[in-house]
Design a protein around this motif. Structure first.
Motif, PDB file in Angstrom:
ATOM      1  N   LEU A  13      -3.196  16.024 -35.809  1.00 24.96           N
ATOM      2  CA  LEU A  13      -3.400  15.358 -37.095  1.00 24.96           C
ATOM      3  C   LEU A  13      -2.153  14.565 -37.462  1.00 24.96           C
ATOM      4  O   LEU A  13      -2.013  14.094 -38.577  1.00 24.96           O
ATOM      5  N   GLY A  14      -1.258  14.448 -36.504  1.00 24.30           N
ATOM      6  CA  GLY A  14       0.019  13.782 -36.689  1.00 24.30           C
ATOM      7  C   GLY A  14       1.085  14.498 -35.890  1.00 24.30           C
ATOM      8  O   GLY A  14       1.872  15.269 -36.426  1.00 24.30           O
ATOM      9  N   LEU A  15       1.114  14.254 -34.568  1.00 25.06           N
ATOM     10  CA  LEU A  15       2.079  14.905 -33.688  1.00 25.06           C
ATOM     11  C   LEU A  15       2.956  13.860 -33.018  1.00 25.06           C
ATOM     12  O   LEU A  15       2.472  12.819 -32.562  1.00 25.06           O
ATOM     13  N   ASP A  16       4.247  14.130 -32.953  1.00 22.94           N
ATOM     14  CA  ASP A  16       5.177  13.251 -32.250  1.00 22.94           C
ATOM     15  C   ASP A  16       5.267  13.705 -30.807  1.00 22.94           C
ATOM     16  O   ASP A  16       5.843  14.750 -30.500  1.00 22.94           O
ATOM     17  N   VAL A  17       4.700  12.883 -29.916  1.00 22.00           N
ATOM     18  CA  VAL A  17       4.569  13.261 -28.512  1.00 22.00           C
ATOM     19  C   VAL A  17       5.083  12.119 -27.646  1.00 22.00           C
ATOM     20  O   VAL A  17       4.588  10.993 -27.745  1.00 22.00           O
ATOM     21  N   GLY A  43       0.643  17.860 -21.547  1.00 22.04           N
ATOM     22  CA  GLY A  43       1.962  17.598 -20.990  1.00 22.04           C
ATOM     23  C   GLY A  43       2.358  16.152 -21.170  1.00 22.04           C
ATOM     24  O   GLY A  43       1.525  15.282 -21.449  1.00 22.04           O
ATOM     25  N   VAL A  44       3.642  15.900 -21.038  1.00 23.95           N
ATOM     26  CA  VAL A  44       4.197  14.546 -21.111  1.00 23.95           C
ATOM     27  C   VAL A  44       5.037  14.338 -19.860  1.00 23.95           C
ATOM     28  O   VAL A  44       5.970  15.089 -19.598  1.00 23.95           O
ATOM     29  N   GLU A  45       4.704  13.298 -19.095  1.00 21.11           N
ATOM     30  CA  GLU A  45       5.426  13.064 -17.845  1.00 21.11           C
ATOM     31  C   GLU A  45       5.244  11.635 -17.392  1.00 21.11           C
ATOM     32  O   GLU A  45       4.187  11.018 -17.599  1.00 21.11           O
ATOM     33  N   ASP A  46       6.290  11.066 -16.814  1.00 16.63           N
ATOM     34  CA  ASP A  46       6.242   9.724 -16.233  1.00 16.63           C
ATOM     35  C   ASP A  46       5.696   8.690 -17.214  1.00 16.63           C
ATOM     36  O   ASP A  46       4.854   7.851 -16.869  1.00 16.63           O
ATOM     37  N   GLY A  47       6.157   8.747 -18.483  1.00 19.84           N
ATOM     38  CA  GLY A  47       5.736   7.763 -19.455  1.00 19.84           C
ATOM     39  C   GLY A  47       4.286   7.861 -19.853  1.00 19.84           C
ATOM     40  O   GLY A  47       3.704   6.863 -20.307  1.00 19.84           O
ATOM     41  N   ALA A  48       3.693   9.017 -19.664  1.00 17.28           N
ATOM     42  CA  ALA A  48       2.278   9.189 -19.998  1.00 17.28           C
ATOM     43  C   ALA A  48       2.068  10.526 -20.688  1.00 17.28           C
ATOM     44  O   ALA A  48       2.818  11.484 -20.484  1.00 17.28           O
ATOM     45  N   ILE A  49       1.035  10.573 -21.532  1.00 19.76           N
ATOM     46  CA  ILE A  49       0.622  11.824 -22.174  1.00 19.76           C
ATOM     47  C   ILE A  49      -0.668  12.279 -21.511  1.00 19.76           C
ATOM     48  O   ILE A  49      -1.643  11.517 -21.429  1.00 19.76           O
ATOM     49  N   ARG A  50      -0.649  13.519 -21.041  1.00 15.61           N
ATOM     50  CA  ARG A  50      -1.826  14.084 -20.388  1.00 15.61           C
ATOM     51  C   ARG A  50      -2.550  14.986 -21.377  1.00 15.61           C
ATOM     52  O   ARG A  50      -1.937  15.797 -22.061  1.00 15.61           O
ATOM     53  N   PHE A  51      -3.867  14.836 -21.467  1.00 16.01           N
ATOM     54  CA  PHE A  51      -4.682  15.624 -22.391  1.00 16.01           C
ATOM     55  C   PHE A  51      -5.612  16.538 -21.607  1.00 16.01           C
ATOM     56  O   PHE A  51      -6.023  16.248 -20.495  1.00 16.01           O
ATOM     57  N   ARG A 100      -7.204   3.339 -30.414  1.00 18.01           N
ATOM     58  CA  ARG A 100      -8.057   4.456 -29.990  1.00 18.01           C
ATOM     59  C   ARG A 100      -8.225   4.384 -28.484  1.00 18.01           C
ATOM     60  O   ARG A 100      -8.521   3.330 -27.918  1.00 18.01           O
ATOM     61  N   VAL A 101      -8.045   5.549 -27.841  1.00 22.23           N
ATOM     62  CA  VAL A 101      -8.189   5.629 -26.394  1.00 22.23           C
ATOM     63  C   VAL A 101      -9.355   6.559 -26.096  1.00 22.23           C
ATOM     64  O   VAL A 101      -9.361   7.715 -26.526  1.00 22.23           O
ATOM     65  N   THR A 102     -10.358   6.051 -25.360  1.00 27.90           N
ATOM     66  CA  THR A 102     -11.562   6.811 -25.048  1.00 27.90           C
ATOM     67  C   THR A 102     -11.752   6.844 -23.538  1.00 27.90           C
ATOM     68  O   THR A 102     -11.824   5.787 -22.903  1.00 27.90           O
ATOM     69  N   LEU A 140      -8.249  12.363 -19.165  1.00 27.57           N
ATOM     70  CA  LEU A 140      -7.520  11.419 -20.002  1.00 27.57           C
ATOM     71  C   LEU A 140      -6.016  11.568 -19.797  1.00 27.57           C
ATOM     72  O   LEU A 140      -5.430  12.602 -20.105  1.00 27.57           O
ATOM     73  N   VAL A 141      -5.404  10.530 -19.247  1.00 29.51           N
ATOM     74  CA  VAL A 141      -3.958  10.409 -19.157  1.00 29.51           C
ATOM     75  C   VAL A 141      -3.606   9.048 -19.743  1.00 29.51           C
ATOM     76  O   VAL A 141      -3.964   8.006 -19.192  1.00 29.51           O
ATOM     77  N   VAL A 142      -2.936   9.060 -20.901  1.00 27.97           N
ATOM     78  CA  VAL A 142      -2.634   7.819 -21.604  1.00 27.97           C
ATOM     79  C   VAL A 142      -1.237   7.361 -21.218  1.00 27.97           C
ATOM     80  O   VAL A 142      -0.243   8.044 -21.510  1.00 27.97           O
ATOM     81  N   ARG A 143      -1.142   6.197 -20.548  1.00 26.02           N
ATOM     82  CA  ARG A 143       0.151   5.639 -20.201  1.00 26.02           C
ATOM     83  C   ARG A 143       0.636   4.767 -21.348  1.00 26.02           C
ATOM     84  O   ARG A 143      -0.103   3.928 -21.882  1.00 26.02           O
ATOM     85  N   LEU A 144       1.885   4.960 -21.733  1.00 20.94           N
ATOM     86  CA  LEU A 144       2.417   4.328 -22.934  1.00 20.94           C
ATOM     87  C   LEU A 144       3.606   3.441 -22.608  1.00 20.94           C
ATOM     88  O   LEU A 144       4.357   3.705 -21.675  1.00 20.94           O
ATOM     89  N   ASP A 145       3.765   2.416 -23.402  1.00 22.68           N
ATOM     90  CA  ASP A 145       4.936   1.555 -23.332  1.00 22.68           C
ATOM     91  C   ASP A 145       5.526   1.514 -24.727  1.00 22.68           C
ATOM     92  O   ASP A 145       4.986   0.868 -25.627  1.00 22.68           O
ATOM     93  N   THR A 146       6.631   2.206 -24.935  1.00 13.65           N
ATOM     94  CA  THR A 146       7.209   2.300 -26.283  1.00 13.65           C
ATOM     95  C   THR A 146       8.121   1.130 -26.610  1.00 13.65           C
ATOM     96  O   THR A 146       8.729   1.092 -27.666  1.00 13.65           O
ATOM     97  N   THR A 147       8.214   0.161 -25.690  1.00  9.65           N
ATOM     98  CA  THR A 147       9.114  -0.974 -25.944  1.00  9.65           C
ATOM     99  C   THR A 147       8.389  -2.200 -26.467  1.00  9.65           C
ATOM    100  O   THR A 147       9.008  -3.195 -26.814  1.00  9.65           O
ATOM    101  N   SER A 148       7.039  -2.183 -26.486  1.00 12.58           N
ATOM    102  CA  SER A 148       6.292  -3.359 -26.936  1.00 12.58           C
ATOM    103  C   SER A 148       5.141  -2.916 -27.815  1.00 12.58           C
ATOM    104  O   SER A 148       4.848  -1.745 -27.953  1.00 12.58           O
ATOM    105  N   THR A 149       4.485  -3.889 -28.437  1.00 11.41           N
ATOM    106  CA  THR A 149       3.336  -3.594 -29.276  1.00 11.41           C
ATOM    107  C   THR A 149       2.152  -4.428 -28.841  1.00 11.41           C
ATOM    108  O   THR A 149       2.294  -5.430 -28.140  1.00 11.41           O
ATOM    109  N   LEU A 150       0.977  -4.014 -29.249  1.00 11.18           N
ATOM    110  CA  LEU A 150      -0.222  -4.787 -28.936  1.00 11.18           C
ATOM    111  C   LEU A 150      -0.211  -6.130 -29.659  1.00 11.18           C
ATOM    112  O   LEU A 150       0.273  -6.242 -30.791  1.00 11.18           O
ATOM    113  N   VAL A 151      -0.741  -7.122 -29.020  1.00  8.77           N
ATOM    114  CA  VAL A 151      -0.801  -8.456 -29.604  1.00  8.77           C
ATOM    115  C   VAL A 151      -2.240  -8.763 -29.989  1.00  8.77           C
ATOM    116  O   VAL A 151      -3.174  -8.476 -29.248  1.00  8.77           O
ATOM    117  N   ASP A 152      -2.388  -9.401 -31.187  1.00  7.28           N
ATOM    118  CA  ASP A 152      -3.711  -9.816 -31.669  1.00  7.28           C
ATOM    119  C   ASP A 152      -4.749  -8.701 -31.573  1.00  7.28           C
ATOM    120  O   ASP A 152      -5.759  -8.824 -30.878  1.00  7.28           O
TER     121      ASP A 152
END
Length: 820
Positions: free
Chosen positions: A719-723, A737-745, A783-785, A792-804
């Motif tokens: 409901l609001g976790l810093d991961v 788990g969190v590994e290799d720039g990705a969050i595993r669910f 939203r990731v589905t 579900l393994v969400v790969r993240l890039d914390t250095t940029s943001t989505l455009v448009d």
């Protein structure tokens, strides 16, 4: 460094969830130690706990071997060091008592032979039926000092603050348990002399006893009490033994600190479950509260054996945790020093087999309520070695269980993976993945508190020939705590209420809150006064049980009934030819007619009737009192979330979390941290998959579509976790788990007719992947589905943001923001 602060266990500055497993080095051949510890590591555990039994280390000539001179398994330091080599913390449990199914509960035979004066007599001077002792007998303390002088220096040399791995030391074990389970108080001459001084001080020389305390005839007056003073004696013995146990533990702590054991928490193990039931557990709290409550450096740990996770078990466990926390100070965390693990087949006779999900479901409930340390007992079994002396007791082994021990454990006696190993390992790995937020989160509570009356649990001693003592114990045992048949707690949990407890002998409920209290005919005057004062000041009260009419010593006490102007008749119970049934009225209706085991006639002079029997006899009322109200339900009601939910709603308390399920069995609560993180805990203890709609703080999660919660499963949902440097603001999956720039669910729950998903706060780009779809929203939320069948393994890039980002319909955007 180990700190207990803000109800957290902080190790070297990092809040931790310590997941331990009990491994008895003395039951495992030295050459097999490493194999057992490798299984501990494989299971994901971060600590090992073990008793260090005096009876194992003392030789028949009275010398003590803790270095392995006479048997390699006696090298305690080597075992602790092997744990350290694997990065495992160690919890030392050196007794003197350890229980653990050992002969004499871990005390050497020699102590009893050489010091018969330490062995108590009980009621009527009968010898104690157990191997208990008078803890403060000078001879026993001197022998304990000899044992501590042998074993504690090697522990002191390995303390974590000094570079070792020992993070906690338990002082004795289950203090007072043996006297309770045998109803045989430790009435030695030495103790009775102490009791006499205590009574003199309490009553200032004007007590209710027929002889001078400590004088001629005093011992007989206590051991064989007359009904004239049986009531006060039962109460006084309970209060006195709390102080005596506190003196004992303080003496052990002073010994330990004098031998260099300091700067780590000292633990007190609380007993109390019996016959698979947790309802008597607060007896242990009552006995031991003065040994740890509010004392810096002390922590209590639960010790519970209740079998498979069911509605009954989980209700008991919720109460255990709430009551333990109620007597802690602002820094003392919840811990569990003996957390039942394994299959339940303790006799190796295929007579029991708990569902392997049992440890998982119990663990998740305890973590949601703020447990910071869980020690699975027993994690690894072993072989009981022969004693060094022949005692001719049928097996001459260390334990009365015979050769093999721990047949139900996740790891069997020969080191094999047991029935529950894989399930336990999955649980531990799930806890480890969620440790960063679980370690700092506390359970959120609604405006409801469960009343804890510790004196109602001071029922461990009652003379078998005393009708007064027996009546008090029977009444208190039936109605205290969670209420008869656990009705209060089970109903509130099913209705979605999250609640803690309040220690009513010591403090008042929160101003304006709803106090839920199980009552019998016996209720201490100070508690009755506190309940009345709470209501008069605007608080609300829900009482379940007969109207109180006696103080704990049996003297009449009508403080509560008089304040309510409430007359009452006798309790009418069912018989083979009488079947009382009740119906609801007013805010309690509609409610179907319900059979009850008993009902009490109430004669109110004001207020509203909410419950009668089928003939119109009143047995439930809602009475105004001062600025508040008191609801009295004087019948043996069944658990019912609708009826009790209406009662609390009428008293002004609404659940912050509510669920809709076709059947009972889903327990929900929420936790949060000071930095704004928040989680939803869903636990389905039933054997059926449950479609479950969830509402948190009035917001329907997932647009009101049901989550599909598998049978016997638990889930920590964001409901609001810093991961991994991002914030998950919602979703139906638990972080694995969190590994290799990705969050595993894992355990991604389906939502409605579609797949589950997670929502990620603005400011982080989600990198495209063939395994899932990305839905951006106008506010930057993503939203990731996952695709059907994908992990579900969400790969993240914390250095940029989505455009448009592409706008979406508002009803597709599900967000549950953290509380301010």
């Amino acid at each position: 460094m180990i700190e207990l602060t803000h109800k957290q266990v902080v190790v070297d500055g990092t809040p931790r969830i310590v997941m331990a497993g009990e491994v008895h080095y003395f039951r495992v051949a030295r050459e097999e130690w490493e194999q057992r510890l490798d299984l501990v590591v494989e299971a994901g555990l971060t600590a090992v706990a073990s008793y260090i039994p005096w009876v194992f280390h003392e030789l028949p000539d009275g010398t003590i071997d803790v270095e392995g001179r006479t048997r390699p398994e006696r090298d305690v330091g080597a075992f602790i060091d092997l744990c350290a080599e694997r990065g495992l913390m160690f919890i030392a449990r050196p007794g003197p008592f350890v229980m653990a199914e050992l002969k004499n509960e871990g005390i050497p035979f020699r102590v009893y032979r050489e010091h018969p004066e330490v062995v108590p007599v009980g009621w009527d001077g009968a010898p104690a039926p157990s191997r208990t002792v008078d803890y403060l007998a000078p001879a026993f303390l001197e022998e304990t000092r000899r044992w501590y002088e042998a074993v504690l220096p090697l522990i002191a040399a390995r303390l974590q603050p000094h570079g070792g791995n020992v993070v906690m030391v338990q002082l004795d074990n289950e203090v007072g348990m043996l006297a309770w389970v045998t109803n045989s108080p430790d009435l030695t001459d030495h103790l009775l002399e102490h009791l006499g001084r205590w009574v003199d001080e309490k009553y200032d020389g004007a007590g209710p006893y027929p002889v001078a305390p400590g004088g001629e005839g005093w011992a007989e007056a206590v051991r064989s009490p007359s009904e004239e003073w049986a009531g006060p004696l039962r109460r006084d013995l309970g209060e006195f033994m709390r102080d005596r146990f506190a003196d004992y533990v303080l003496t052990l702590r002073a010994m330990a600190e004098g031998l260099g054991v300091r700067d780590v928490p000292f633990a007190v193990n609380i007993h109390g479950t019996e016959g698979g039931s947790g309802t008597p557990f607060p007896i242990g709290i009552s006995q031991l509260v003065n040994t740890y409550s509010g004392i810096p450096g002390m922590v209590s740990g639960s010790d519970h054996y209740m079998g498979e996770a069911t509605l009954t078990t989980m209700s008991d466990l919720y109460v255990i945790n709430a009551y333990m926390d109620a007597v802690h100070d602002a820094d003392q965390p919840l811990t569990s020093l003996e957390f039942e693990a394994g299959s339940g087949d303790y006799g190796a006779g295929a007579e029991m087999q708990y569902d392997p999900s049992t440890a998982d479901l119990k663990t998740r409930l305890c973590l949601a309520q703020g447990n910071r340390l869980i020690n699975y007992y027993l994690f690894a079994g072993g072989i009981n070695p022969p004693l060094d002396e022949v005692v001719d007791d049928g097996n001459d082994r260390l334990s009365f269980t015979g050769e093999r021990h721990g047949t139900a454990a996740p790891v069997g006696p020969e080191g094999q993976r047991g029935f529950a190993f894989e399930a336990t390992a999955r649980t531990v790995h799930a806890v480890n993945a969620n440790e960063p937020w679980l370690a700092v989160m506390d359970e959120e509570h609604d405006d409801v508190e469960l009343g804890l009356v510790l004196d109602a649990y001071a029922t461990e001693y009652h003379h078998p020939g005393s009708a007064l003592m027996g009546d008090a114990v029977d009444d208190l045992s039936q109605h205290r705590g969670a209420g008869q048949r656990r009705v209060l707690v089970r109903s509130l949990l099913m209705a979605g209420y999250r609640f803690g407890a309040v220690h009513l002998e010591e403090r008042s409920p929160r101003r304006g809150s709803v106090l839920a209290l199980g009552t019998g005919r016996y209720l201490a005057e100070v508690v009755q006064q506190r309940v009345v004062a709470h209501a008069e000041a605007g608080g609300r009260v829900l009482l379940l049980g007969p109207v109180p009419q006696l103080d704990l010593d049996g003297t009449p006490c009508h403080v509560l009934a008089d304040a309510l102007d409430l007359g009452h008749g006798e309790v009418v119970r069912d018989t083979g030819h009488y079947f009382p049934s009740v119906v609801a009225h007013g805010w309690a209706a509609p409610w179907p007619e319900m059979r009850v085991g008993w009902r009490q006639e109430l004669r109110p002079n004001r207020g509203d009737v909410v419950l009668t029997d089928v003939y119109g006899t009143v047995c439930g009322v809602d009475v105004p009192l001062g600025d508040g109200r008191v609801v009295v339900l004087a019948a043996e009601l069944p658990s019912n979330r609708d009826l009790f939910g209406r009662a609390l709603a009428a008293l002004g308390a609404a659940p912050g979390v509510s669920t809709t399920t076709p059947f009972p069995g889903v327990i929900t609560t929420t936790t949060s941290s000071e930095d704004g993180q928040r989680a939803l805990h869903l636990i389905n203890i039933s054997g059926a998959a449950m479609p479950t709609t969830v509402t948190v703080d009035g917001v329907e999660l997932f647009d009101g579509r049901p989550l599909h919660v598998p049978a016997r499963s638990g889930h920590v949902l964001p409901l609001g976790l810093d991961v991994g440097g991002v914030r998950l603001i919602g979703g139906s999956g638990e972080v694995a788990g969190v590994e290799d720039g990705a969050i595993r669910f894992c355990s991604l729950l389906a939502v409605g007719d579609g797949p589950g998903h997670v929502d990620i706060a603005p400011g982080t780009a989600v990198l495209p992947d063939d395994g899932y779809d990305i839905t951006p929203f106008a506010d930057g939320t993503v939203r990731v589905t996952p695709h059907e069948g994908a992990t579900l393994v969400v790969r993240l890039d914390t250095t940029s943001t989505l455009v448009d980002p592409t706008p979406a319909e508002p009803d597709l955007h599900i967000e549950a923001s953290p509380r301010a």
